[in-house]
Design an enzyme around this catalytic site. Structure first.
Site, PDB file in Angstrom:
ATOM      1  N   GLN A 186      -1.394   9.336 -12.230  1.00  0.00           N
ATOM      2  CA  GLN A 186      -2.311   8.595 -11.373  1.00  0.00           C
ATOM      3  C   GLN A 186      -2.920   9.402 -10.235  1.00  0.00           C
ATOM      4  OE1 GLN A 186      -1.625   4.257 -10.932  1.00  0.00           O
ATOM      5  NE2 GLN A 186      -1.155   4.793  -8.837  1.00  0.00           N
TER       6      GLN A 186
ATOM      7  N   GLU B  25      -9.419   5.848  -4.844  1.00  0.00           N
ATOM      8  CA  GLU B  25      -8.907   6.416  -3.601  1.00  0.00           C
ATOM      9  C   GLU B  25      -9.683   7.642  -3.143  1.00  0.00           C
ATOM     10  OE1 GLU B  25      -4.701   6.841  -4.043  1.00  0.00           O
ATOM     11  OE2 GLU B  25      -4.424   4.709  -4.450  1.00  0.00           O
TER      12      GLU B  25
ATOM     13  N   ASP C 178       1.742  11.706  -7.790  1.00  0.00           N
ATOM     14  CA  ASP C 178       2.182  10.329  -8.025  1.00  0.00           C
ATOM     15  C   ASP C 178       1.814   9.988  -9.460  1.00  0.00           C
ATOM     16  OD1 ASP C 178       2.773   7.673  -8.240  1.00  0.00           O
ATOM     17  OD2 ASP C 178       1.229   6.976  -6.848  1.00  0.00           O
TER      18      ASP C 178
ATOM     19  N   GLU D  94       6.200  11.355  -6.578  1.00  0.00           N
ATOM     20  CA  GLU D  94       6.409   9.920  -6.337  1.00  0.00           C
ATOM     21  C   GLU D  94       6.468   9.178  -7.670  1.00  0.00           C
ATOM     22  OE1 GLU D  94       3.549   6.278  -4.873  1.00  0.00           O
ATOM     23  OE2 GLU D  94       3.340   8.221  -3.870  1.00  0.00           O
TER      24      GLU D  94
ATOM     25  N   ASP E  71       8.581   4.548  -4.903  1.00  0.00           N
ATOM     26  CA  ASP E  71       7.557   3.568  -4.513  1.00  0.00           C
ATOM     27  C   ASP E  71       7.837   2.260  -5.242  1.00  0.00           C
ATOM     28  OD1 ASP E  71       5.319   2.087  -3.864  1.00  0.00           O
ATOM     29  OD2 ASP E  71       3.955   3.248  -5.119  1.00  0.00           O
TER      30      ASP E  71
ATOM     31  N   LYS F 128       4.833   0.952   2.187  1.00  0.00           N
ATOM     32  CA  LYS F 128       3.590   0.189   2.072  1.00  0.00           C
ATOM     33  C   LYS F 128       3.825  -1.166   2.724  1.00  0.00           C
ATOM     34  CE  LYS F 128       2.039   2.238  -2.319  1.00  0.00           C
ATOM     35  NZ  LYS F 128       1.914   1.996  -3.781  1.00  0.00           N
TER      36      LYS F 128
ATOM     37  N   ARG G  86      -3.062   1.457   0.116  1.00  0.00           N
ATOM     38  CA  ARG G  86      -3.103   0.956  -1.257  1.00  0.00           C
ATOM     39  C   ARG G  86      -4.459   1.328  -1.846  1.00  0.00           C
ATOM     40  NH1 ARG G  86       1.256  -2.436  -2.567  1.00  0.00           N
ATOM     41  NH2 ARG G  86       0.773  -1.639  -4.635  1.00  0.00           N
ATOM     42  N   SER G  87      -4.597   1.184  -3.158  1.00  0.00           N
ATOM     43  CA  SER G  87      -5.868   1.564  -3.788  1.00  0.00           C
ATOM     44  C   SER G  87      -7.006   0.633  -3.382  1.00  0.00           C
ATOM     45  CB  SER G  87      -5.729   1.604  -5.310  1.00  0.00           C
ATOM     46  OG  SER G  87      -5.208   0.396  -5.796  1.00  0.00           O
TER      47      SER G  87
ATOM     48  N   LYS H  23       0.046   8.990   3.318  1.00  0.00           N
ATOM     49  CA  LYS H  23      -0.691   9.038   2.053  1.00  0.00           C
ATOM     50  C   LYS H  23      -1.818   8.021   2.171  1.00  0.00           C
ATOM     51  CE  LYS H  23      -0.136   7.976  -2.850  1.00  0.00           C
ATOM     52  NZ  LYS H  23       0.769   7.417  -3.875  1.00  0.00           N
TER      53      LYS H  23
END
Length: 433
Positions: free
Chosen positions: A164, A206, A243, A289, A316, A341, A370-371, A392
């Site tokens: 990802q 992102e 990640d 991650e 995560d 998060k 978050r995305s 991040k």
């Protein structure tokens, strides 16, 4: 007594993917206003707090959040009016009691979090403080080493890359300002390399590039080339962070990891561990991650035993910012870091508790976006307040990502001579290479 909550307003706004999200205003008796908007994720852990969506397919394809907005206005606001905004813990615990479920499914984590963050902002405004000063007090002076997402794959793009996020970390920078400059230079250098090779330079959710690369390895190779061409040394000035979001690749029935976007290869847990061990030897990778799936605790243990002394292994989906899951991981000696998060758990109080538990166990913590993001910059203040030393929050493009970096640049300027940037030294959970 102007520090008491006078009114709470809420509305449905739009996030960076064009989906609805919740924004809340907390207004105090003296007129102080705190406003906050919540993010949402594309790849979500099965144990995350519930993001309440309306489910009406005729409106926003079922993704409306008017029910969460109504819960703020009709349930949360009447109960919090008159309470002191200066007592964040009491406010958060009151909302948790109102919800009464283990995963915030009654009121919605998106409703609760919006109010939690907005309350902190209102309290800071009342006291004449910046949010990071209010939440972190005298300890709030560490600027984070950023994880800058420069290549997207998996659920965050439409290409042939399984993993990802491929990120860079400017571990050799002396200041946060330098870190952003170095990252931006690599980002632009990478764009030129991709363009010369005939790849598209459109960006994913992102802000990272989403080229149709031929293999997962090619992603690391073009990043290495970009680091060198920008004038930096891979592994010394700038390291790679990953990640792979392997929960998205894992088949719980066969217990195999399926590289479905590239070779279609199926890997056992043991083979996945060896895969990462080889990558760590081949590339200057400092952080991975979700290297194993959230359901594969045995695989996580094997990965930690194999490379946990060399690489930051971040949970995560595994931990979902939840102290119960983190406690299990600590007891099993699984992973050595946690991704933080705020919308995975739903309140600032629980977020602080998770970071405190991680630090006591010698685990590092990374505050994350978050995305699906907004222009809200709370996490930029939060990472300085918590002193985790890592953030991040996407690439060096898209305003929803840049907003956080720009806020951190302002904070570094405000802190002046007491601002600290720890670079490589933030990785206290692994042996220094």
């Amino acid at each position: 007594m102007g520090f008491r909550i006078y009114e709470i307003k809420a509305r449905q706004i739009i996030d960076s993917r064009g989906n609805p999200t919740v924004e809340a205003d907390v207004i105090l008796e003296d007129g102080s206003l705190g406003r906050a908007a919540v993010p949402s994720g594309a790849s979500t852990g099965i144990n995350e707090a519930v993001e309440l969506r309306d489910g009406d397919k005729s409106v926003y394809m079922g993704k409306g959040v008017l029910k969460a907005v109504e819960n703020i206005i009709n349930i949360i606001s009447p109960e919090l009016e008159g309470m002191s905004a200066l007592n964040q813990v009491e406010i958060d615990r009151k909302m948790l009691a109102l919800d009464g479920t283990p995963n915030k499914s009654k009121l919605g984590a998106n409703a609760i979090l919006a109010v939690s963050m907005a309350t902190a902002r209102a309290a800071a405004e009342y006291l004449g403080l910046k949010v990071y000063q209010y939440l972190g007090a005298y300890k709030a002076n560490i600027l984070p080493t950023p994880m800058c997402n420069i290549i997207n794959g998996g659920a965050h793009s439409d290409n042939c890359v399984d993993f990802q996020e491929f990120m860079i970390m400017p571990i050799g920078a002396k200041t946060f300002n330098d870190a952003i400059r170095m990252s931006a230079e690599v980002f632009h250098t990478l764009k030129g390399i991709l363009s010369k090779r005939g790849y598209a330079t459109s960006v994913g959710d992102e802000g990272g590039f989403a080229p149709n690369l031929k293999s997962n390895e090619e992603a690391c190779e073009v990043i290495m080339e970009a680091i060198k061409n920008a004038g930096y040394t891979p592994g010394t000035d700038i390291a790679i962070a990953l990640d792979p979001a392997t929960s998205e690749l894992y088949d719980p029935e066969t217990k195999k990891y399926v590289l479905r976007w590239s070779t279609k290869e199926e890997l056992t847990s043991e083979e996945m561990v060896e895969y990462w061990a080889k990558w760590v030897e081949k590339y200057p990778i400092i952080s991975i991650e979700d290297g194993m799936a959230e359901e594969d605790w045995d695989g996580w243990k094997k990965l930690t035993d194999k490379i946990g002394d060399k690489v930051q292994l971040v949970g995560d989906d595994l931990f979902v910012t939840n102290t119960s899951f983190l406690k299990k991981g600590i007891e099993m000696k699984v992973a050595n870091a946690i991704l933080i998060k705020v919308n995975q758990i739903g309140t600032l109080t629980e977020t602080f508790e998770a970071v405190e538990m991680a630090k006591k166990a010698g685990y590092t913590a990374i505050v994350s976006h978050r995305s699906g993001e907004t222009e809200d910059t709370t996490i930029a203040d939060l990472v300085v307040a918590l002193g985790t030393g890592q953030i991040k929050t996407g690439s060096l493009s898209r305003t929803d990502r840049i907003a956080k970096y720009n806020q951190l640049l302002r904070i570094e300027e405000e802190l002046g001579s007491i601002a600290e940037y720890h670079g490589r030294d933030v990785f206290y959970s692994i042996k220094k290479q």
